[in-house]
Design an enzyme around this catalytic site. Structure first.
Site, PDB file in Angstrom:
ATOM      1  N   CYS A 330       0.883  -1.180   0.000  1.00 24.50           N
ATOM      2  CA  CYS A 330       0.000   0.000   0.000  1.00 24.50           C
ATOM      3  C   CYS A 330       0.913   1.221   0.000  1.00 24.50           C
ATOM      4  CB  CYS A 330      -0.953  -0.037   1.186  1.00 24.50           C
ATOM      5  SG  CYS A 330      -0.181  -0.330   2.792  1.00 24.50           S
ATOM      6  N   GLY A 333       2.852   0.367   3.974  1.00 28.41           N
ATOM      7  CA  GLY A 333       3.004  -1.079   4.095  1.00 28.41           C
ATOM      8  C   GLY A 333       2.781  -1.615   5.491  1.00 28.41           C
ATOM      9  N   TRP A 334       2.037  -0.877   6.341  1.00 27.41           N
ATOM     10  CA  TRP A 334       1.814  -1.409   7.692  1.00 27.41           C
ATOM     11  C   TRP A 334       0.346  -1.387   8.125  1.00 27.41           C
ATOM     12  CZ3 TRP A 334       5.681   2.658   9.940  1.00 27.41           C
ATOM     13  CH2 TRP A 334       5.148   3.942   9.838  1.00 27.41           C
ATOM     14  N   ARG A 336      -2.954  -1.741   5.324  1.00 25.89           N
ATOM     15  CA  ARG A 336      -3.612  -2.575   4.315  1.00 25.89           C
ATOM     16  C   ARG A 336      -2.760  -3.763   3.911  1.00 25.89           C
ATOM     17  NH1 ARG A 336      -4.945   2.529   0.513  1.00 25.89           N
ATOM     18  NH2 ARG A 336      -3.082   3.255   1.615  1.00 25.89           N
ATOM     19  N   ARG A 382      -3.794   3.504  16.044  1.00 28.64           N
ATOM     20  CA  ARG A 382      -5.039   3.123  15.372  1.00 28.64           C
ATOM     21  C   ARG A 382      -6.178   2.940  16.374  1.00 28.64           C
ATOM     22  NH1 ARG A 382      -1.989   5.025  12.195  1.00 28.64           N
ATOM     23  NH2 ARG A 382      -1.144   3.937  10.365  1.00 28.64           N
TER      24      ARG A 382
END
Length: 598
Positions: A330, A333-334, A336, A382
């Site tokens: 993506c 890279g951490w 999706r 997140r």
């Protein structure tokens, strides 16, 4: 160095059949989730108490890889290659059997692989180079970030040069420096040719042919400047020899709406009409014939159908008859990227095609620890934003249990029984957190629309959560407040009559969060299962694949609810919901129990 040979002692163990007992837990899974939700992994910050925990996690990953593979380890102890890649990067070389585990002689030149990695790392965003993580049928399934743009490339090359005493660690040792390297360091116009040339050499060395790009943009723009690029818009067509697939997928910010909708992905559709979304879906025709998917309708798919179809595509690529590898990336890279890498690993494992000796709890530990934690997923950030893409990954396993996701071509599978229509009591009510986007992700802001879709009507399972307004006045108020949101519209679902409601189940009055732009909230009667409720075993016979994936999901939900789930909920100002959660936690014994008991 170079790659230290590693092969752990084998221990053959098959997956257990579905039973009435709770799924067995990996002893360190609780500690892993606690550490994961406490801090982001950094290779050079593994010291003190946290360091000993990370060492145990790393050691366990090596043991689990060693059950079925002979592998080499590429050292990254102080983050010398990449600060948010594992300190022990595993390069799987052979799938080994019990009697042949210690007899393989590797033909891989690990020193050459390490040199290519060292030279190519500047080519990609944040230095997250192409890294092989899954070995299937001799093919390497790799992950990375997207290509770095000129801003990052020049900025990082200058930073590395000046702050390393004049030695740019992205290049070869001093004795190997050529005049061409010196020209590149001086800002020569061939910088992209040089750096991306090494990236292409690494891809070819790993026999990668297919590159799947999950970005919804052609180039990521921040503050009016292109901060990343991608293979599909490389002006010099350096990646023309690879098969490029543009499969745009919403970034982590979109999963805030997934959480706010009580973890219901059905009917949740990304808004593709936003200005920054400029990467169309593009797949070569010869790769789509066997899938029976109408790709022209991708913008109408909800999150479930989109994830399912993309996974089918990836499985068809790795299960093709050629010997070509696959790269998935993506932006950074951490987010999706680990979502689809993890789903690929678990799907192939459920078919018995990789990690054949690992039990459900063990494969769960491996993919959480290696694919997510050690590759730098920012779970703390997140969770604070409600962007629960990590939870979505493992909860999504219920949607890929059927044989249409199986990579087994010859074995006929049992037909799956129809799901029962029973309901269970929802015990945990998650509260919405403050609506704000991620400040650390390179993903873009988002909005969404909710429309009728194949996943949104007519095919709901017993796991769906039904929201029933408590009375006509409340229902009218709810409709009024929710329809005023610019990001959502009323999502209608048929309501069963009272005489069809299960009389033996209790109803819990809970407070449902409104849309992300509304402060209004009403009381609802909820029926259905909690997102964190461990699925109860069914009496009907299940296929091996469904049984295995169900056990993984059950083990995840059990561990997640006792570690991350409750702690991530902010207390209600009135204390009502907070008290409800605390009472429930004490009642089921989740408070006062060490997570290490998992």
């Amino acid at each position: 160095m170079a790659g230290a040979r590693a092969a752990a002692t084998a221990s053959s163990a098959g997956s257990s059949a579905s039973s009435g007992n709770p799924p067995p837990q990996e002893p360190g899974l609780g500690e892993l989730l606690e550490e994961f939700s406490r801090t982001q992994y950094r290779a050079k910050e593994c010291s003190g108490t946290g360091g000993s925990k990370v060492e145990r996690i790393e050691k366990r990953c090596l043991e689990l890889f060693g059950r079925d593979y002979c592998f080499s380890v590429i050292p990254n102890m102080n983050g010398d290659i990449c600060g948010h890649y594992p300190r022990h990067i595993v390069f799987l070389e052979y799938e080994s059997s019990e009697k042949e585990k210690d007899t393989f002689e590797s033909t891989v030149q690990v020193s050459k692989l390490q040199d290519l990695i060292h030279r190519s790392k500047m080519a990609r965003c944040r230095g997250r180079f192409v890294c092989p993580v899954i070995l299937f049928k001799g093919k390497h399934i790799c992950r990375s970030a997207t290509l770095a743009g000129w801003g990052e490339l020049y900025g990082r090359s200058g930073y590395n040069y000046f702050f390393s005493g004049g030695a740019d660690d992205a290049w070869a040792d001093v004795e190997d420096v050529t005049e061409e390297d010196c020209a590149v360091r001086s800002g020569d116009t061939h910088l992209f040719d040089k750096v991306r040339g090494y990236d292409i050499k690494l891809l070819r060395y790993l026999s990668v042919r297919y590159i799947c790009d999950l970005m919804v943009e052609n180039k990521k723009v921040k503050f009016g400047m292109n901060v990343t690029s991608s293979e599909k818009v490389d002006k010099a067509q350096r990646y023309a020899d690879f098969t490029l697939l543009s499969i745009p997928y919403p970034g982590c910010e979109f999963f805030k709406e997934y959480k706010d909708r009580d973890y219901m992905a059905e009917g949740l559709i990304f808004n593709w009409k936003q200005d920054y979304v400029d990467a169309p879906l593009s797949i070569p025709d010869f790769l789509t014939h066997s899938l029976n998917i109408d790709w022209s309708q991708y913008q109408s798919w909800d999150l479930v159908q989109q994830t399912q179809n993309y996974l089918k595509l990836l499985l068809s690529l790795v299960n093709s008859d050629d010997d070509s590898g696959l790269l998935v990336h993506c932006i950074s890279g951490w987010d999706r990227t680990p979502l689809f890498i993890s789903l690929l690993r678990l799907s192939l494992w459920a078919d018995g095609l990789i990690h054949a000796s690992l039990k459900p709890a063990e494969i769960l530990y491996l993919t959480v620890a290696y694919d997510w934690f050690l590759f730098g997923h920012m779970l703390v950030d997140r969770l604070s934003k409600g962007e629960e893409i990590f939870f979505f990954c493992f909860n999504f396993l219920k949607h890929i249990t059927s044989e249409e996701f199986s990579a087994l071509k010859t074995q006929r599978r049992k037909s799956l029984p129809a799901r029962d229509a029973g309901f269970t009591l929802e015990d945990i009510c998650m509260l919405r957190r403050k609506d704000r986007g991620s400040t650390t992700s390179l993903g873009s802001d988002f909005s969404l629309v909710m429309e009728s879709s194949p996943g949104a009507a007519g095919s709901f399972t017993y796991e769906a959560v039904e929201l029933v307004p408590a009375g006509a006045p409340t229902q009218a108020a709810w409709r009024k407040s929710h329809s005023s949101s610019p990001q959502s519209v009323l999502w209608n679902r048929p309501q069963p009559s009272e005489d069809h409601l299960p009389s033996h189940q209790g109803l819990v009055e809970a407070r449902s969060s409104s849309s992300s732009s509304s402060n209004h909230s009403d009381n609802f009667f909820r029926m259905g299962s909690s997102p964190l409720e461990v699925p109860k075993p069914r009496l009907a016979a299940l296929s091996d694949r469904e049984t295995r994936l169900q056990e993984v999901r059950s083990a995840f939900l059990a561990a997640y609810s006792s570690t991350v789930g409750l702690r991530a909920v902010a207390p209600s100002p009135s204390g009502a919901i907070g008290g409800l959660l605390e009472q429930f936690a004490r009642g089921v014994g989740l408070r006062g129990i060490s997570s290490n008991a998992l």
